[in-house]
Scaffold this active site. Structure first.
Site, mmCIF file in Angstrom:
data_model
loop_
_atom_site.group_PDB
_atom_site.id
_atom_site.type_symbol
_atom_site.label_atom_id
_atom_site.label_comp_id
_atom_site.label_asym_id
_atom_site.label_seq_id
_atom_site.Cartn_x
_atom_site.Cartn_y
_atom_site.Cartn_z
ATOM 1 N N GLY A 65 7.686 1.309 11.735
ATOM 2 C CA GLY A 65 8.243 2.605 12.140
ATOM 3 C C GLY A 65 7.277 3.454 12.922
ATOM 4 N N ARG B 15 12.838 8.303 0.129
ATOM 5 C CA ARG B 15 12.917 6.876 -0.203
ATOM 6 C C ARG B 15 13.245 6.599 -1.653
ATOM 7 N NH1 ARG B 15 8.216 4.117 3.351
ATOM 8 N NH2 ARG B 15 9.373 4.487 5.247
HETATM 9 C C1 LIG Z 1 6.250 -4.246 6.405
HETATM 10 C C2 LIG Z 1 5.496 -2.957 6.321
HETATM 11 C C3 LIG Z 1 5.807 -1.910 7.176
HETATM 12 C C4 LIG Z 1 5.111 -0.707 7.108
HETATM 13 N N1 LIG Z 1 5.419 0.282 8.003
HETATM 14 C C5 LIG Z 1 4.678 1.422 7.984
HETATM 15 C C6 LIG Z 1 4.903 2.432 8.967
HETATM 16 O O1 LIG Z 1 5.745 2.292 9.851
HETATM 17 N N2 LIG Z 1 4.139 3.558 8.908
HETATM 18 C C7 LIG Z 1 3.170 3.748 7.948
HETATM 19 O O2 LIG Z 1 2.507 4.794 7.946
HETATM 20 N N3 LIG Z 1 2.938 2.797 7.021
HETATM 21 C C8 LIG Z 1 3.650 1.646 7.020
HETATM 22 N N4 LIG Z 1 3.386 0.681 6.094
HETATM 23 C C9 LIG Z 1 2.252 0.867 5.174
HETATM 24 C C10 LIG Z 1 0.950 0.646 5.939
HETATM 25 O O3 LIG Z 1 1.120 -0.460 6.806
HETATM 26 C C11 LIG Z 1 -0.203 0.377 5.005
HETATM 27 O O4 LIG Z 1 -0.259 1.326 3.982
HETATM 28 C C12 LIG Z 1 -1.529 0.425 5.775
HETATM 29 O O5 LIG Z 1 -1.450 -0.395 6.899
HETATM 30 C C13 LIG Z 1 -2.655 -0.010 4.881
HETATM 31 O O6 LIG Z 1 -3.813 -0.172 5.674
HETATM 32 P P1 LIG Z 1 -5.137 -0.658 4.990
HETATM 33 O O7 LIG Z 1 -6.171 -0.727 6.059
HETATM 34 O O8 LIG Z 1 -5.403 0.165 3.801
HETATM 35 O O9 LIG Z 1 -4.805 -2.117 4.421
HETATM 36 P P2 LIG Z 1 -4.335 -3.461 5.159
HETATM 37 O O10 LIG Z 1 -3.879 -3.207 6.533
HETATM 38 O O11 LIG Z 1 -3.380 -4.155 4.250
HETATM 39 O O12 LIG Z 1 -5.682 -4.303 5.273
HETATM 40 C C14 LIG Z 1 -6.346 -4.761 4.129
HETATM 41 C C15 LIG Z 1 -7.238 -5.933 4.519
HETATM 42 O O13 LIG Z 1 -8.122 -6.208 3.436
HETATM 43 C C16 LIG Z 1 -8.245 -7.607 3.297
HETATM 44 N N5 LIG Z 1 -8.675 -7.891 1.930
HETATM 45 C C17 LIG Z 1 -7.966 -7.773 0.777
HETATM 46 N N6 LIG Z 1 -8.712 -8.136 -0.279
HETATM 47 C C18 LIG Z 1 -9.915 -8.507 0.214
HETATM 48 C C19 LIG Z 1 -11.107 -8.999 -0.391
HETATM 49 N N7 LIG Z 1 -11.217 -9.178 -1.720
HETATM 50 N N8 LIG Z 1 -12.166 -9.303 0.410
HETATM 51 C C20 LIG Z 1 -12.087 -9.128 1.749
HETATM 52 N N9 LIG Z 1 -10.977 -8.639 2.373
HETATM 53 C C21 LIG Z 1 -9.907 -8.353 1.609
HETATM 54 C C22 LIG Z 1 -6.847 -8.116 3.609
HETATM 55 O O14 LIG Z 1 -6.880 -9.497 3.960
HETATM 56 C C23 LIG Z 1 -6.457 -7.216 4.788
HETATM 57 O O15 LIG Z 1 -6.871 -7.772 6.008
HETATM 58 C C24 LIG Z 1 4.090 -0.535 6.139
HETATM 59 C C25 LIG Z 1 3.770 -1.571 5.273
HETATM 60 C C26 LIG Z 1 4.458 -2.781 5.353
HETATM 61 C C27 LIG Z 1 4.099 -3.880 4.426
#
Ligand SMILES: Cc1cc2nc3c(=O)[nH]c(=O)nc-3n(C[C@H](O)[C@H](O)[C@H](O)COP(=O)(O)OP(=O)(O)OC[C@H]3O[C@@H](n4cnc5c(N)ncnc54)[C@H](O)[C@@H]3O)c2cc1C
Length: 467
Positions: A41, A263
């Protein structure tokens, strides 16, 4: 300085820390296994002439149902317009309207259209593309394909990370470590998350003794594609923002025009309708031929499932989508353990309270990731020594998924939560996924009220009404 996780939070942290040297751990290639690359989104920011950060703050507080940290909400939302400038400078190509202004979509419980998107419904992939390119062009960032298995600490705080890559085990000293490991949807049978999103960062933080917060608050998205698979592809809320409506197998529009309610409200309504024996569909036919160009990725998902959204309603069901709880952090992303930081979905900043406002998570991951990167770079480093211990077993979510889906879903009660505790407890000493499931369940049992995304069947009156 070490960053665990290469989603938007981790990449923004690494870039913000530059030129300070950073070791970034991610199990596979950057972007793989990251929910960031799947987000559809978009990203919420109050940039329109008809909008302001005060309105965005009010919407966020309302969705959070009384449990947000108002200062965190103000700080993060006010940083939104500046973040858009930063992302544009990194080369993110957000969609634009006919007048070349940034196009703004509408999602549930937002008072104004303020969702910036890219390539229609591939916002996360486009942001990741630009950030990965920026990381590759930054010599101070070293990427290591490895999984963090344990956080070492001493009396003064973090001392390093035990990591593995295949059979290789690495003891990596670091006095500043950022957890940016994403969410927990993979602990559930029905989830929109990458199956590997099983809360590894939370397990690491909990085992290290960090304070966790609001673990019971899990957002269920009402419109995951009802299909078989290790995860359920998401049909973004933006589809309803463009005019799609819920119907059941009889054609009854059972949401009566309230399709873009918050939601948690919609997920409960869909769950209740299904529990009453109905099939639930998202009817996107009113969007017509525009669907394919506005939502190319969702069109491809539907095509794979043999559905043409222009002529057929899309079968949907609620699925675990986002974790509001996480590692308790301050405004710098610092946890209760000196030197241990958290950002993105693994962290609990106080922005979301009991329920996340749509598209506030990419915003939070980017802003708080960058803030944590800057804060870590400003800290003095200290030399640390690590004991030569073997890694703990990898967490295994499979035996946990049915328990979590049965008892920690859209509706909860003391009886089910107690049963979940009985089932999870025997596995918890040897399986980190069960240990985390147990912590979440205990938090859900302890909160004897219905608030935001946490609905207790045995305490049904919402004490704090979520809009
Ligand atoms: C299908 C979907 C659609 C979404 N759409 C939206 C949207 O439109 N707008 C919005 O605001 N949010 C959206 N969200 C939520 C949002 O995408 C996430 O909350 C956000 O991207 C999280 O980012 P992050 O960097 O915290 O984690 P992530 O992007 O999940 O990255 C985490 C990384 O850590 C790595 N990792 C995990 N454990 C370990 C470990 N032990 N050692 C080393 N690496 C590790 C993983 O492999 C991954 O690469 C959506 C989520 C999903 C699933």
């Amino acid at each position: 300085m070490m960053i665990v996780g290469g989603g938007i939070a981790g990449l923004m942290a690494a870039l913000a820390a530059a030129p300070a040297p950073v070791l970034l751990l991610n199990p596979a290639g950057l972007g793989e296994g990251a929910a960031s690359a799947w987000s559809q989104g978009g990203l919420a920011a109050a940039i329109g002439a008809d909008d302001c950060t005060a309105l965005h703050i009010a919407d966020t507080l309302k969705a959070g149902a009384g449990l947000c940290d108002a200062s965190a909400v103000t700080r993060i939302i006010q940083a939104g317009p500046g973040l858009i400038e930063t992302l544009l400078a990194y080369g993110v190509r957000f969609d634009r309207d006919g007048a070349q202004n940034l196009a703004r979509g509408l999602e549930a419980a937002h008072a104004r259209p303020r969702i910036l998107h890219a390539n229609g419904d591939q916002t996360g992939a486009e942001i990741m593309r630009a950030l990965i390119a920026a990381v590759r062009a930054t010599p101070s960032i070293t990427v290591l394909h490895a999984t963090a298995r344990h956080i070492f600490t001493d009396d003064a705080g973090v001392t390093g990370v035990l990591a593995s890559a295949g059979e290789q085990v690495m003891h990596l000293p670091a006095s500043r470590v950022l957890l940016a490991t994403g969410g927990i949807g993979g602990l559930f049978r029905y989830s929109t998350n990458p199956p590997s999103a099983i809360g590894q960062g939370l397990i690491l933080a909990a085992d290290a003794g960090a304070r966790l917060k609001h673990l019971e608050f899990i957002q269920f998205h009402p419109t995951a594609l009802d299909s078989n698979g290790p995860f359920l592809p998401l049909i973004s809320e933006a589809v309803r923002g463009e005019g799609a409506r819920f119907i059941d197998e009889t054609g009854d529009a059972f949401m009566h025009g309230d399709d873009l309610a918050p939601r948690d409200v919609v997920a409960r309504a869909v769950f209740a309708h299904q529990a009453a024996g109905h099939q639930v569909f998202l009817d996107a036919r009113p969007i017509g031929a525009r669907f394919a160009t506005r939502f190319p990725a969702i069109s491809a998902i539907c095509a794979q499932a043999g559905i043409d959204p222009q002529t057929q309603p899309i079968p949907v069901r609620p699925a675990a989508h986002y974790h509001m709880g996480g590692v308790a952090v301050d405004a710098q992303g610092q946890s209760s353990i000196p030197g241990l930081f958290a950002a993105g979905e693994v962290a609990c900043t106080g922005l979301h309270g009991a329920n996340r406002l749509a598209s506030n998570s990419l915003l939070e991951a980017a802003i708080c990731g960058a803030q944590a990167g800057r804060a870590m770079a400003s800290l003095a480093t200290r030399a640390t020594r690590l004991p030569a211990v073997a890694p703990p077993p990898l967490p295994n979510a499979e035996p946990v998924r049915d328990i979590m889906s049965a008892h920690l879903g859209v509706l909860r009660d003391a009886e089910g939560l107690t049963r979940a505790i009985t089932q999870l407890a025997p596995m918890a000493t040897t399986n980190g996924a069960a240990r985390l499931g147990l912590l979440i369940t205990q938090a859900a049992l302890t909160r004897r009220e219905s608030v935001g995304a946490h609905m207790r069947r045995d305490a049904p009156g919402l004490l704090h009404q979520a809009a």
